[in-house]
Design a protein around this motif. Structure first.
Motif, mmCIF file in Angstrom:
data_model
loop_
_atom_site.group_PDB
_atom_site.id
_atom_site.type_symbol
_atom_site.label_atom_id
_atom_site.label_comp_id
_atom_site.label_asym_id
_atom_site.label_seq_id
_atom_site.Cartn_x
_atom_site.Cartn_y
_atom_site.Cartn_z
ATOM 1 N N HIS A 114 43.055 36.050 28.947
ATOM 2 C CA HIS A 114 43.369 35.694 27.715
ATOM 3 C C HIS A 114 42.609 35.765 26.558
ATOM 4 N N HIS A 115 41.460 34.993 26.406
ATOM 5 C CA HIS A 115 40.880 34.499 24.939
ATOM 6 C C HIS A 115 40.176 35.933 24.881
ATOM 7 N N LEU A 116 39.803 36.958 25.532
ATOM 8 C CA LEU A 116 38.952 37.669 25.297
ATOM 9 C C LEU A 116 40.045 38.979 24.951
ATOM 10 N N THR A 117 41.117 39.025 24.962
ATOM 11 C CA THR A 117 41.528 39.504 24.377
ATOM 12 C C THR A 117 41.340 39.925 22.966
ATOM 13 N N ALA A 118 40.835 38.472 22.284
ATOM 14 C CA ALA A 118 40.687 38.649 20.086
ATOM 15 C C ALA A 118 39.085 39.125 20.406
ATOM 16 N N HIS A 119 38.713 39.865 21.827
ATOM 17 C CA HIS A 119 37.085 40.587 21.202
ATOM 18 C C HIS A 119 36.934 41.319 22.079
ATOM 19 N N SER A 120 36.856 42.979 20.990
ATOM 20 C CA SER A 120 37.187 44.221 22.122
ATOM 21 C C SER A 120 35.778 44.388 21.897
ATOM 22 N N ASN A 121 34.959 44.117 21.554
ATOM 23 C CA ASN A 121 33.350 44.334 22.309
ATOM 24 C C ASN A 121 32.643 43.942 23.663
ATOM 25 N N ILE A 122 34.000 43.492 24.661
ATOM 26 C CA ILE A 122 33.429 42.799 25.515
ATOM 27 C C ILE A 122 34.498 43.142 26.420
ATOM 28 N N ASN A 123 33.244 44.162 27.303
ATOM 29 C CA ASN A 123 33.574 45.024 28.221
ATOM 30 C C ASN A 123 34.269 44.425 29.898
ATOM 31 N N LEU A 124 35.822 43.875 30.431
ATOM 32 C CA LEU A 124 35.630 42.943 30.811
ATOM 33 C C LEU A 124 36.076 44.780 32.772
ATOM 34 N N ILE A 125 34.443 44.453 32.942
ATOM 35 C CA ILE A 125 35.125 45.399 33.884
ATOM 36 C C ILE A 125 35.090 44.697 35.235
ATOM 37 N N GLY A 126 35.075 43.959 36.176
ATOM 38 C CA GLY A 126 35.271 43.447 37.301
ATOM 39 C C GLY A 126 35.406 41.720 37.009
ATOM 40 N N GLN A 127 36.061 41.437 38.461
ATOM 41 C CA GLN A 127 36.613 40.190 38.508
ATOM 42 C C GLN A 127 36.625 39.566 40.183
ATOM 43 N N TYR A 128 35.796 38.939 40.223
ATOM 44 C CA TYR A 128 35.288 38.483 41.746
ATOM 45 C C TYR A 128 36.015 36.874 42.361
ATOM 46 N N TYR A 129 36.298 36.370 42.955
ATOM 47 C CA TYR A 129 36.449 35.743 43.222
ATOM 48 C C TYR A 129 35.295 34.983 44.409
ATOM 49 N N SER A 130 34.503 35.461 44.601
ATOM 50 C CA SER A 130 33.345 34.674 45.069
ATOM 51 C C SER A 130 32.370 35.248 45.066
ATOM 52 N N ALA A 131 30.916 34.444 45.257
ATOM 53 C CA ALA A 131 29.357 34.809 44.414
ATOM 54 C C ALA A 131 29.786 35.710 45.536
ATOM 55 N N LYS A 132 29.493 36.096 46.632
ATOM 56 C CA LYS A 132 28.846 36.914 47.252
ATOM 57 C C LYS A 132 29.139 37.745 46.967
ATOM 58 N N ASP A 133 30.584 38.321 46.792
ATOM 59 C CA ASP A 133 31.511 39.672 46.285
ATOM 60 C C ASP A 133 30.717 40.110 45.147
ATOM 61 N N ALA A 134 30.525 39.664 44.402
ATOM 62 C CA ALA A 134 29.598 39.208 42.761
ATOM 63 C C ALA A 134 27.958 40.054 43.109
ATOM 64 N N LEU A 135 27.471 38.945 44.327
ATOM 65 C CA LEU A 135 26.696 39.385 44.238
ATOM 66 C C LEU A 135 26.094 40.803 44.483
ATOM 67 N N CYS A 136 27.270 41.565 45.657
ATOM 68 C CA CYS A 136 27.306 43.044 45.379
ATOM 69 C C CYS A 136 27.222 43.575 44.882
ATOM 70 N N ALA A 137 28.134 43.425 43.561
ATOM 71 C CA ALA A 137 28.432 44.221 42.376
ATOM 72 C C ALA A 137 27.722 44.456 41.568
#
Length: 224
Positions: free
Chosen positions: A19-42
């Motif tokens: 929600h807060h990032l909608t005000a920041h067009s220069n941040i491109n949210l390319i992924g969301q992870y619900y565990s650090a293990k999955d994020a590590l692979c990404a």
């Protein structure tokens, strides 16, 4: 555009940051992870530049994830607890936010991100100074194969030499995060010296074989 991901096991935390990032067009949210293990692979496969990172997550904590990265991107820690702030800043995080995150506080953190993007961080020193006997001695990190806990001391293993230094493995783990990784409660290894890995051990370029502790097996998979 700065490529970013969110790593948090709480869906509501994702929603707030999104929600807060909608005000920041220069941040491109390319992924969301619900565990650090999955994020590590990404993180191993993508050129992610910014991570919104929770600390308390199952299997792998946010700090463990951060320590496992050889070249971590910028990190904004987002936690319900302030207890980990010192540990976070020792790992050179860009900012530390407490939940619930407000829009002004997130904007402040992102300004720090932009400043660091414009002015690249100074590279980690290639030497470390430790107390040996009654003197201080400088060691070049590239010459250290691995570090071994030895009571109230740590053994620094180099190819042709072993030195006993007055410090602890925990202290060195914090100082050398990024270059070294803990794979056992008694061992820190130099990532650049790893030539082979399996589920039981790591082999270093000197031929040394280091056993992987049960709780470190997930981290060790990122070494090669």
């Amino acid at each position: 555009m700065i490529k970013a991901i969110i790593v948090d096991d709480e869906p509501l935390a994702h929603q707030v940051i999104q929600h807060h990032l909608t005000a920041h067009s220069n941040i491109n949210l390319i992924g969301q992870y619900y565990s650090a293990k999955d994020a590590l692979c990404a993180l191993a496969k993508s050129d992610i530049e910014l991570v919104f990172l929770d600390i308390n997550m199952p299997e792998l904590t946010g700090l463990e994830l951060l320590k496992a990265l050889a070249a971590p991107p910028q990190v904004i820690i987002v936690s319900a607890y302030q207890d980990y702030a010192v540990a976070g800043f020792e790992l050179n995080v860009t900012d530390y936010l407490l939940k619930p995150v407000s829009a002004p506080r997130l904007s402040q953190a992102l300004n720090k991100v932009y400043q660091r993007t414009a002015q690249p961080l100074t590279q980690q020193p290639k030497t470390i100074t430790l107390k040996v006997d009654r003197e201080k001695r400088k060691f070049t990190l590239d010459t250290i194969e691995y570090l071994e806990a030895y009571g109230n001391y740590v053994k620094l293993h180099q190819v042709h030499n072993t030195t006993l230094a007055t410090t602890t493995l925990k202290q060195l783990s914090q100082q050398l995060a990024g270059s070294f990784i803990q794979i056992h409660k008694s061992y820190l290894i130099n990532k650049s010296k790893v030539i082979a890995v399996n589920n039981e051990y790591v082999e270093l370029s000197s031929g040394a074989i280091i056993k992987i502790g049960k709780s470190y097996k997930e981290l060790s998979r990122t070494l090669l």
